[in-house]
Write an enzyme that holds these catalytic residues in place. Structure first.
Site, PDB file in Angstrom:
ATOM      1  N   ALA A 229      -5.616   2.646  -3.764  1.00 32.27           N
ATOM      2  CA  ALA A 229      -4.552   3.092  -4.666  1.00 32.27           C
ATOM      3  C   ALA A 229      -4.129   4.545  -4.443  1.00 32.27           C
ATOM      4  CB  ALA A 229      -5.008   2.896  -6.103  1.00 32.27           C
TER       5      ALA A 229
ATOM      6  N   ILE B  41      -3.351   6.061  -1.841  1.00 22.66           N
ATOM      7  CA  ILE B  41      -2.283   6.240  -0.840  1.00 22.66           C
ATOM      8  C   ILE B  41      -0.913   6.157  -1.523  1.00 22.66           C
ATOM      9  CG2 ILE B  41      -2.045   3.816  -0.126  1.00 22.66           C
ATOM     10  CD1 ILE B  41      -1.708   4.733   2.755  1.00 22.66           C
TER      11      ILE B  41
ATOM     12  N   THR C 232      -0.312   7.146  -4.921  1.00 24.28           N
ATOM     13  CA  THR C 232      -0.114   7.949  -6.145  1.00 24.28           C
ATOM     14  C   THR C 232       1.061   8.926  -6.005  1.00 24.28           C
ATOM     15  OG1 THR C 232      -1.858   9.481  -5.430  1.00 24.28           O
ATOM     16  CG2 THR C 232      -2.481   7.795  -7.049  1.00 24.28           C
TER      17      THR C 232
ATOM     18  N   GLN D  65      -6.078  -2.622  -0.304  1.00 25.15           N
ATOM     19  CA  GLN D  65      -6.515  -3.192  -1.591  1.00 25.15           C
ATOM     20  C   GLN D  65      -5.357  -3.173  -2.571  1.00 25.15           C
ATOM     21  OE1 GLN D  65     -10.760  -1.507  -2.555  1.00 25.15           O
ATOM     22  NE2 GLN D  65      -9.772  -0.120  -1.125  1.00 25.15           N
TER      23      GLN D  65
ATOM     24  N   ILE E  77      -1.646  -3.721  -4.400  1.00 23.02           N
ATOM     25  CA  ILE E  77      -0.780  -4.859  -4.706  1.00 23.02           C
ATOM     26  C   ILE E  77       0.655  -4.383  -4.913  1.00 23.02           C
ATOM     27  CG2 ILE E  77      -2.593  -6.334  -5.668  1.00 23.02           C
ATOM     28  CD1 ILE E  77      -1.963  -5.255  -8.420  1.00 23.02           C
TER      29      ILE E  77
ATOM     30  N   HIS F 293      -6.354  -7.797  -1.906  1.00 29.38           N
ATOM     31  CA  HIS F 293      -6.346  -8.163  -3.324  1.00 29.38           C
ATOM     32  C   HIS F 293      -5.056  -8.869  -3.722  1.00 29.38           C
ATOM     33  CE1 HIS F 293      -9.666  -4.928  -4.131  1.00 29.38           C
ATOM     34  NE2 HIS F 293     -10.117  -5.998  -3.512  1.00 29.38           N
TER      35      HIS F 293
HETATM   36  P1  OAD Z   1      -9.495   3.951  -7.135  1.00 33.62           P
HETATM   37  O1  OAD Z   1      -8.640   4.405  -8.267  1.00 33.62           O
HETATM   38  O2  OAD Z   1     -10.857   3.479  -7.436  1.00 33.62           O
HETATM   39  O3  OAD Z   1      -9.630   5.130  -6.057  1.00 33.62           O
HETATM   40  C1  OAD Z   1      -8.526   5.878  -5.626  1.00 33.62           C
HETATM   41  C2  OAD Z   1      -9.043   7.080  -4.843  1.00 33.62           C
HETATM   42  O4  OAD Z   1      -7.932   7.808  -4.354  1.00 33.62           O
HETATM   43  C3  OAD Z   1      -9.866   8.043  -5.716  1.00 33.62           C
HETATM   44  O5  OAD Z   1     -11.012   8.416  -4.996  1.00 33.62           O
HETATM   45  C4  OAD Z   1      -8.917   9.222  -5.929  1.00 33.62           C
HETATM   46  O6  OAD Z   1      -9.590  10.467  -6.088  1.00 33.62           O
HETATM   47  C5  OAD Z   1      -8.116   9.199  -4.651  1.00 33.62           C
HETATM   48  N1  OAD Z   1      -6.759   9.767  -4.791  1.00 33.62           N
HETATM   49  C6  OAD Z   1      -5.789   9.425  -5.664  1.00 33.62           C
HETATM   50  N2  OAD Z   1      -4.666  10.113  -5.449  1.00 33.62           N
HETATM   51  C7  OAD Z   1      -4.935  10.967  -4.426  1.00 33.62           C
HETATM   52  C8  OAD Z   1      -4.175  11.968  -3.733  1.00 33.62           C
HETATM   53  N3  OAD Z   1      -2.903  12.215  -4.015  1.00 33.62           N
HETATM   54  N4  OAD Z   1      -4.772  12.654  -2.736  1.00 33.62           N
HETATM   55  C9  OAD Z   1      -6.082  12.404  -2.406  1.00 33.62           C
HETATM   56  N5  OAD Z   1      -6.833  11.448  -3.008  1.00 33.62           N
HETATM   57  C10 OAD Z   1      -6.273  10.742  -3.997  1.00 33.62           C
HETATM   58  O7  OAD Z   1      -8.632   2.846  -6.354  1.00 33.62           O
HETATM   59  P2  OAD Z   1      -9.153   1.772  -5.285  1.00 33.62           P
HETATM   60  O8  OAD Z   1     -10.298   2.294  -4.515  1.00 33.62           O
HETATM   61  O9  OAD Z   1      -7.967   1.309  -4.554  1.00 33.62           O
HETATM   62  O10 OAD Z   1      -8.729  -4.153  -7.744  1.00 33.62           O
HETATM   63  O11 OAD Z   1      -9.659   0.609  -6.242  1.00 33.62           O
HETATM   64  C11 OAD Z   1     -10.137  -0.595  -5.690  1.00 33.62           C
HETATM   65  C12 OAD Z   1      -9.804  -1.754  -6.574  1.00 33.62           C
HETATM   66  O12 OAD Z   1     -10.266  -1.501  -7.900  1.00 33.62           O
HETATM   67  C13 OAD Z   1      -8.335  -2.017  -6.759  1.00 33.62           C
HETATM   68  O13 OAD Z   1      -7.756  -2.726  -5.689  1.00 33.62           O
HETATM   69  C14 OAD Z   1      -8.291  -2.814  -8.023  1.00 33.62           C
HETATM   70  C15 OAD Z   1      -9.340  -2.100  -8.844  1.00 33.62           C
HETATM   71  O14 OAD Z   1     -10.047  -2.913  -9.669  1.00 33.62           O
HETATM   72  C16 OAD Z   1      -8.059  -5.170  -8.303  1.00 33.62           C
HETATM   73  O15 OAD Z   1      -7.107  -5.040  -8.986  1.00 33.62           O
HETATM   74  C17 OAD Z   1      -8.608  -6.504  -7.943  1.00 33.62           C
END
Ligand code: OAD
Length: 322
Positions: A45, A47, A49, A129, A131, A149
């Site tokens: 996610a 990537i 924001t 991951q 959507i 996902h």
């Molecule tokens: P997370 O929200 O767990 O992690 C996002 C990561 O991106 C975090 O470590 C943030 O610090 C980092 N981040 C956000 N914005 C940033 C920026 N501008 N620069 C640098 N870093 C940044 O999201 P995911 O790992 O994708 O599943 O979460 C995995 C899954 O958990 C999702 O696909 C979802 C959720 O439950 C389902 O919906 C099935």
């Protein structure tokens, strides 16, 4: 007269900035020497924001900001299949805004960086991951993309398994006015709930994930991945989080993320490049990290890399052409 005093701290900071520059140079030189189709990217996610889509686990992420009115057992219940079957309304109400506004979101520099790797013939696969569909919008080809996902591109009736298109779901969602009628009902069997084809906790990942996993991470093929690029994920959700351990030993792995996570936590604070030991002596990866405190965002990291690679103009061309 006031003399300038350089404190030990600012000396250390300068040293670390210099070290980071060296690290970016090293990453660029690794990328420049990569063979065709040797890059696998894993994205989350973070990537997206900077496109305006919140992530899940940050302070401003989905899980921290879910309205209290839903009374969820825990934030993750929002994507839990058992909870959804019992009470689909919170999911639909929260999805409504995203589905209706999703045309306004544009891919970020990091998405386009992956497109550039694809254009240069270096990209083997993107395991996302997400959507939000921004990888497709950025031009990543279907054969290169695994939406681990799932996506909002289609929906399925949980009772009669009838399939629905994104357009059908959008039209239905547009007609929703209150939380009470906030559920998509199947117009085939008339009773079933239509769930967008995103993968909830407790559900199997799409077949494509397993097919591509087999051809990318098994047997001799595993050796073809020379560079694993992990962008914007906290690596907390399996099985995708385990992919970073599935690459061959001595693979270069780069984490571009606000904080270190998963096995990248082993990277020491003072050095941005380390050889992280997987299995004591024999099994090692060559790991890099681009994130805080030296790099503030994923976009900034991608800009730095493109500058070092001399790819800035090509990246701009891709952004302008799509
Ligand atoms: P997370 O929200 O767990 O992690 C996002 C990561 O991106 C975090 O470590 C943030 O610090 C980092 N981040 C956000 N914005 C940033 C920026 N501008 N620069 C640098 N870093 C940044 O999201 P995911 O790992 O994708 O599943 O979460 C995995 C899954 O958990 C999702 O696909 C979802 C959720 O439950 C389902 O919906 C099935």
């Amino acid at each position: 007269m006031t003399s300038i005093v350089i404190s030990e701290d600012s000396n250390k900071e300068e040293e670390q900035k210099e070290e980071m520059k060296k690290c970016v140079k090293q990453i660029a030189s690794v990328i420049q020497s990569l063979p065709k189709e040797s890059v696998i990217a894993i994205t989350g996610a973070g990537i997206s924001t900077s496109a305006g889509i919140p992530d899940f686990r940050s302070n401003t992420g989905v899980f921290a900001t879910i309205p209290q009115k839903y009374n969820l057992p825990n934030p993750q219940s929002l994507f839990d299949i058992d909870y959804f079957v019992e009470n689909p309304k919170p999911f639909f109400e929260l999805s409504k805004d995203f589905i209706l506004s999703h045309n306004q979101y544009k891919p970020t520099k990091a998405h386009y960086f992956l497109t550039l790797l694809q254009q240069k013939g270096l990209l083997k696969r993107v395991y996302t991951q997400n959507i939000d569909g921004l990888d497709l919008k950025a031009g990543i080809l279907d054969e290169k993309l695994v939406m681990c996902h799932g996506s909002y591109e289609s929906g399925t009736c949980l009772s009669c398994t009838n399939k629905f298109t994104k357009d059908w779901m959008i039209n239905q969602i547009k007609s929703i006015t209150t939380l009470e009628d906030c559920v998509l009902r199947c117009d085939n069997c008339k009773t079933g709930i239509v769930k967008p084809d995103i993968v909830f906790y407790g559900e199997e990942l799409p077949d494509k994930y397993f097919k591509c996993h087999k051809s990318d991470f098994h047997g001799e093929a595993k050796r073809n991945c020379k560079f694993l690029l992990v962008i914007g994920t906290s690596l907390q959700v399996a099985p995708v989080s385990t992919l970073v351990e599935n690459v061959y030993v001595y693979t270069h792995r780069l984490l571009v993320n606000r904080e270190k996570c998963g096995t990248f936590k082993k990277i020491s604070d003072c050095s941005l490049e380390i050889i992280s030991t997987k299995n004591e002596v024999e099994e090692s990866y060559f790991d890099f990290f681009m994130g805080e405190p030296y790099i503030n965002s994923i976009d900034e990291a991608i800009e730095m890399l493109c500058e070092e690679l001399n790819w800035e103009e090509e990246l701009k061309e891709i952004v302008n052409s799509l």
